[in-house]
Motif scaffolding. Structure first.
Motif, PDB file in Angstrom:
ATOM      1  N   ALA A  16       0.453  -1.010  -0.370  1.00  0.00           N
ATOM      2  CA  ALA A  16      -0.037   0.312  -0.032  1.00  0.00           C
ATOM      3  C   ALA A  16       0.873   0.983   0.078  1.00  0.00           C
ATOM      4  N   ASP A  17       0.703   2.405  -0.474  1.00  0.00           N
ATOM      5  CA  ASP A  17       1.494   3.706  -0.318  1.00  0.00           C
ATOM      6  C   ASP A  17       0.856   4.556   0.589  1.00  0.00           C
ATOM      7  N   THR A  18       0.125   4.388   1.854  1.00  0.00           N
ATOM      8  CA  THR A  18      -0.567   4.287   3.258  1.00  0.00           C
ATOM      9  C   THR A  18       0.276   4.311   4.235  1.00  0.00           C
ATOM     10  N   ARG A  19       0.802   5.129   4.791  1.00  0.00           N
ATOM     11  CA  ARG A  19       1.226   4.551   5.817  1.00  0.00           C
ATOM     12  C   ARG A  19       0.171   3.678   6.925  1.00  0.00           C
ATOM     13  N   LEU A  24      -2.129  -1.290   8.659  1.00  0.00           N
ATOM     14  CA  LEU A  24      -3.196  -2.205   8.742  1.00  0.00           C
ATOM     15  C   LEU A  24      -2.560  -4.325   7.757  1.00  0.00           C
ATOM     16  N   HIS A  25      -1.821  -3.794   6.888  1.00  0.00           N
ATOM     17  CA  HIS A  25      -1.272  -5.227   6.570  1.00  0.00           C
ATOM     18  C   HIS A  25      -0.521  -6.217   7.189  1.00  0.00           C
ATOM     19  N   PHE A  26       0.144  -4.643   8.029  1.00  0.00           N
ATOM     20  CA  PHE A  26       0.774  -5.705   9.070  1.00  0.00           C
ATOM     21  C   PHE A  26       0.047  -6.397   9.222  1.00  0.00           C
ATOM     22  N   ALA A  27      -0.986  -5.786  10.048  1.00  0.00           N
ATOM     23  CA  ALA A  27      -1.145  -6.489  11.233  1.00  0.00           C
ATOM     24  C   ALA A  27      -2.050  -8.060  10.706  1.00  0.00           C
ATOM     25  N   LEU A  83       7.088  -4.007   5.635  1.00  0.00           N
ATOM     26  CA  LEU A  83       5.622  -3.271   6.376  1.00  0.00           C
ATOM     27  C   LEU A  83       5.569  -2.103   7.583  1.00  0.00           C
ATOM     28  N   LEU A  84       6.374  -2.962   8.692  1.00  0.00           N
ATOM     29  CA  LEU A  84       6.156  -1.756   9.791  1.00  0.00           C
ATOM     30  C   LEU A  84       7.585  -1.057   9.615  1.00  0.00           C
ATOM     31  N   TRP A  85       8.386  -0.997   9.112  1.00  0.00           N
ATOM     32  CA  TRP A  85       9.115  -0.221   8.789  1.00  0.00           C
ATOM     33  C   TRP A  85       9.078   1.052   7.913  1.00  0.00           C
ATOM     34  N   ASP A  86       8.945   0.526   7.648  1.00  0.00           N
ATOM     35  CA  ASP A  86       8.150   1.429   5.529  1.00  0.00           C
ATOM     36  C   ASP A  86       9.332   1.461   4.711  1.00  0.00           C
ATOM     37  N   THR A  87      10.263   0.068   4.802  1.00  0.00           N
ATOM     38  CA  THR A  87      10.838  -0.005   3.224  1.00  0.00           C
ATOM     39  C   THR A  87      10.466  -1.247   2.555  1.00  0.00           C
ATOM     40  N   LYS A  88      11.155  -1.294   1.309  1.00  0.00           N
ATOM     41  CA  LYS A  88      10.628  -2.159   0.393  1.00  0.00           C
ATOM     42  C   LYS A  88      12.000  -2.773  -0.272  1.00  0.00           C
TER      43      LYS A  88
END
Length: 311
Positions: A16-19, A24-27, A83-88
């Motif tokens: 996803a693009d939004t935090r 939500l995906h992380f959960a 997902l948690l740290w906003d990296t890819k």
């Protein structure tokens, strides 16, 4: 143009693009992973501790639970961390390890599923030969062959995939290092060798699937001839869930790896890969325990023992 020697990391497809959606995906992934750990962990403990479950069927189920944990652990922790740290990003070495372990666990799991179909076929259609055909030594040899062939499968695919020169950047359009997505980064004709190995692997997988289906046709014919209602009910309750898992596993896996390019889109690929790589290992404990009274009884005894121990 970059090649495999100059690529130090890969970029995985973000969910996803939004935090907010990332969290939500992380959960969601964390819930699925914890459910898989709990379910498969309970099966492992119950089968290991309960003497009544020391039979070939539960021995192979124990192996399946171990492989399910391996399948999810090879992909989900890195996806959750990103997902948690906003990296890819994923390093070249981590990506190679993911391909190795996922192909290893994937190949071994399907071998175990095939053996489990054979086990049910012998138990229901040739019960008088069950002890001689599925003794402890034979079961150990079959399980060792499944794990060994799976490891060879993983090594071959990892070595082939990461020996290819990469000419199209380092963006992998998937949430983990999936072989077809890495092949898209390779030079024009260099990927054909690995593609041929994939076709060979899935030909073997399809052959195993045909064997499983034929086994279950024979099982269903045998149980429908049983005079009592209890026999067919018990056979169907153990065989139908197995067939459902195998069908989901095979159909989505073949589609993900051998689909034509015209059917490819990032989010379709994401959904299909989620269905074959994440869902079966997470739902296997539920499917195999839901209508299995022996396993449910063993898990209840395990919980009772733990409660008494802490009182």
């Amino acid at each position: 143009m970059p090649n495999s020697s100059s690529v130090s990391e890969f970029l995985l497809l973000p969910f996803a693009d939004t935090r907010e959606l990332q969290l939500l995906h992380f959960a969601l992934f964390l819930g699925i992973y914890l459910a898989a750990l709990l379910g498969n962990g309970l099966i492992l403990t119950a089968v290991a501790c309960d003497q009544h479950l020391h039979t070939p069927m539960y021995f192979f189920l124990l192996n399946l639970a171990l492989l399910d944990l391996g399948c999810n652990s090879s992909t989900l922790p890195k996806a959750m961390a990103n997902l948690l740290w906003d990296t890819k990003t994923i390093s070249y070495q981590e990506c190679a390890a993911q391909v190795l372990f996922f192909a290893f666990f994937f190949g071994s799991e399907f071998s175990i599923l095939t053996i489990m179909a054979y086990d049910r076929y012998i138990a229901i259609c040739k019960p008088l030969h069950y002890g001689s055909l599925l003794g402890s030594r034979a079961c150990g040899q079959m399980a060792a062959a499944a794990w060994g062939s799976g490891f060879l499968h993983g090594v071959l695919h990892m070595a082939n995939t990461f020996s290819l020169p990469l000419c199209h950047g380092n963006a992998v359009e998937q949430f983990f290092c999936e072989i077809p997505q890495i092949l898209k980064l390779s030079c024009s004709n260099a990927y054909l060798r690995e593609f041929e190995l994939l076709v060979f692997s899935f030909s073997l997988l399809f052959g195993s699937f045909v064997f499983i289906v034929v086994s279950y046709v024979q099982i269903f014919r045998a149980v429908l001839r049983m005079p009592s209602e209890q026999g067919p009910h018990k056979a169907f309750s153990t065989c139908l869930p197995h067939l459902a898992v195998v069908s989901l596993f095979v159909s989505t896996g073949i589609f993900a790896y051998l689909k034509p390019p015209s059917f490819s889109s990032p989010y379709l690929d994401l959904v299909v890969s989620f269905l074959y790589s994440v869902v079966p290992p997470a739902v296997n404990p539920l499917i195999y325990s839901m209508r299995n009274q022996e396993l449910k009884h063993a898990v209840r005894k395990l919980f009772q023992y733990m409660l008494l121990k802490h009182q």
